[in-house]
Scaffold this motif. Sequence first.
Motif, short mmCIF file in Angstrom:
data_model
loop_
_atom_site.label_atom_id
_atom_site.label_comp_id
_atom_site.label_asym_id
_atom_site.label_seq_id
_atom_site.Cartn_x
_atom_site.Cartn_y
_atom_site.Cartn_z
N MET A 1 0.88 -1.32 -0.03
CA MET A 1 0.06 0.02 -0.14
C MET A 1 0.85 1.34 0.03
SD MET A 1 -3.35 0.97 2.31
CE MET A 1 -2.97 1.82 3.64
N GLY A 2 2.20 1.23 0.44
CA GLY A 2 3.02 2.48 0.34
C GLY A 2 3.07 3.01 1.77
N GLU A 3 4.10 3.74 1.69
CA GLU A 3 4.11 4.51 3.12
C GLU A 3 2.93 5.37 3.50
OE1 GLU A 3 7.87 7.13 5.29
OE2 GLU A 3 7.92 6.43 3.35
N ILE A 4 2.61 5.38 4.86
CA ILE A 4 1.79 6.24 5.23
C ILE A 4 2.29 7.27 6.10
CG2 ILE A 4 -0.35 6.37 6.80
CD1 ILE A 4 -0.91 4.60 4.21
N TYR A 5 1.82 8.70 5.51
CA TYR A 5 2.28 9.81 6.46
C TYR A 5 1.20 10.31 7.24
CZ TYR A 5 5.68 9.53 2.63
OH TYR A 5 6.42 8.98 1.89
N GLN A 6 1.47 11.13 8.00
CA GLN A 6 0.26 11.84 8.72
C GLN A 6 0.68 13.29 9.30
OE1 GLN A 6 -0.35 9.34 12.45
NE2 GLN A 6 0.56 11.09 13.83
N THR A 7 -0.45 14.26 9.10
CA THR A 7 -0.20 15.57 9.57
C THR A 7 0.01 15.55 10.98
OG1 THR A 7 -2.63 15.89 9.84
CG2 THR A 7 -1.53 16.09 7.65
N VAL A 90 -6.05 14.44 13.20
CA VAL A 90 -4.66 14.20 12.40
C VAL A 90 -5.34 13.28 11.19
CG1 VAL A 90 -2.63 12.53 12.63
CG2 VAL A 90 -3.47 13.82 14.47
N ILE A 91 -4.68 13.66 10.17
CA ILE A 91 -4.95 12.97 8.68
C ILE A 91 -3.90 12.06 8.38
CG2 ILE A 91 -5.51 13.78 6.30
CD1 ILE A 91 -6.27 16.35 7.46
N ARG A 92 -4.02 10.90 8.24
CA ARG A 92 -3.04 9.82 7.70
C ARG A 92 -3.26 9.61 6.27
NH1 ARG A 92 -4.43 6.57 12.87
NH2 ARG A 92 -3.03 7.58 14.15
N TYR A 93 -2.29 9.79 5.39
CA TYR A 93 -2.53 9.87 3.93
C TYR A 93 -1.25 9.27 3.20
CZ TYR A 93 1.13 13.68 4.18
OH TYR A 93 2.05 14.32 4.62
N LYS A 94 -1.27 8.79 1.84
CA LYS A 94 -0.43 8.20 1.25
C LYS A 94 -0.15 9.37 -0.11
CE LYS A 94 -3.15 5.10 -1.00
NZ LYS A 94 -3.44 3.64 -1.30
N LYS A 95 1.13 9.21 -0.53
CA LYS A 95 1.24 9.91 -1.90
C LYS A 95 1.19 8.99 -3.12
CE LYS A 95 4.78 12.85 0.45
NZ LYS A 95 4.84 14.06 0.23
N VAL A 96 0.40 9.49 -4.10
CA VAL A 96 0.10 8.60 -5.15
C VAL A 96 0.27 9.60 -6.28
CG1 VAL A 96 -1.58 7.34 -3.92
CG2 VAL A 96 -2.41 9.33 -5.04
N PRO A 97 0.51 9.17 -7.47
CA PRO A 97 0.74 9.86 -8.71
C PRO A 97 -0.51 10.44 -9.03
CG PRO A 97 1.49 7.54 -8.76
CD PRO A 97 0.77 7.54 -7.80
N MET A 109 3.21 13.87 -7.79
CA MET A 109 2.54 13.04 -6.83
C MET A 109 1.48 14.19 -6.13
SD MET A 109 3.90 10.29 -6.96
CE MET A 109 3.84 9.46 -5.25
N GLU A 110 0.46 13.56 -5.40
CA GLU A 110 -0.58 14.20 -4.78
C GLU A 110 -0.80 13.25 -3.51
OE1 GLU A 110 -4.04 14.88 -6.80
OE2 GLU A 110 -4.40 12.88 -7.41
N ASN A 111 -1.56 13.87 -2.35
CA ASN A 111 -1.87 13.30 -1.25
C ASN A 111 -3.11 12.59 -1.24
OD1 ASN A 111 0.68 14.00 -0.13
ND2 ASN A 111 -0.24 16.06 0.41
N GLU A 112 -3.25 11.28 -0.85
CA GLU A 112 -4.71 10.63 -0.85
C GLU A 112 -4.78 10.20 0.73
OE1 GLU A 112 -5.43 6.21 -2.14
OE2 GLU A 112 -5.75 7.69 -3.81
N VAL A 113 -5.97 10.79 1.25
CA VAL A 113 -6.29 10.72 2.59
C VAL A 113 -6.70 9.10 2.74
CG1 VAL A 113 -8.00 11.00 4.39
CG2 VAL A 113 -7.19 12.85 2.83
N VAL A 114 -5.94 8.60 3.59
CA VAL A 114 -6.23 7.05 3.90
C VAL A 114 -7.33 7.10 5.33
CG1 VAL A 114 -5.06 4.99 4.99
CG2 VAL A 114 -4.08 6.47 3.26
N GLU A 115 -7.03 7.93 6.31
CA GLU A 115 -7.81 7.92 7.47
C GLU A 115 -7.81 9.35 8.37
OE1 GLU A 115 -7.82 5.18 11.48
OE2 GLU A 115 -5.82 5.30 10.47
N ILE A 116 -8.71 9.50 8.73
CA ILE A 116 -8.77 10.79 9.48
C ILE A 116 -9.23 10.44 11.18
CG2 ILE A 116 -10.11 13.00 10.03
CD1 ILE A 116 -10.50 13.19 6.90
N VAL A 117 -8.43 10.81 11.81
CA VAL A 117 -8.41 10.40 13.42
C VAL A 117 -8.82 11.66 14.20
CG1 VAL A 117 -7.21 9.05 15.26
CG2 VAL A 117 -7.10 8.46 12.92
#
Length: 133
Positions: A1-7, A90-97, A109-117
């Motif tokens: 799924m790729g690396e997950i980042y968070q704000t 906190v928004i968890r997201y991944k970078k996608v083309p 690349m752009e950010n795609e939200v995976v989860e909002i906590v």
Amino acid sequence: MGEIYQTKAIFRIEYELIKNIKTFRDDRGWSQEFLSSKMGFAINFVGKCESLDQPEKYNLRHVGIFQKVLSLKSLDELFPDGIPKDEQIVIRYKKVPKKKADGTPSKLMENEVVEIVVADADTKAEVNKHNKK
């Protein structure tokens, strides 16, 4: 799924404003650069605000500018689902083309939200400590 980042923790109203402005912009076929220019700001301003990995966010000063630039009858139009709860998230997201006009993947690349906590109390307290420095 790729690396997950968070704000860092941000207020939900900030995130909803970003999402809603992006929708207004997309509905009009406006680029980030075009909206930045119409607002009278640097060409990359809107792009930075819409990017989850950048610290820049819209503020109260921008709300009045949006009303004028987007020809809104009421500021309520900025939040069609109502004003969000005053909570930090906190928004968890991944970078996608990004997709090109023809639908193929771009090198950009752009950010795609995976989860909002909803941020817990410890996270909020930590954010407040850093903001006071």
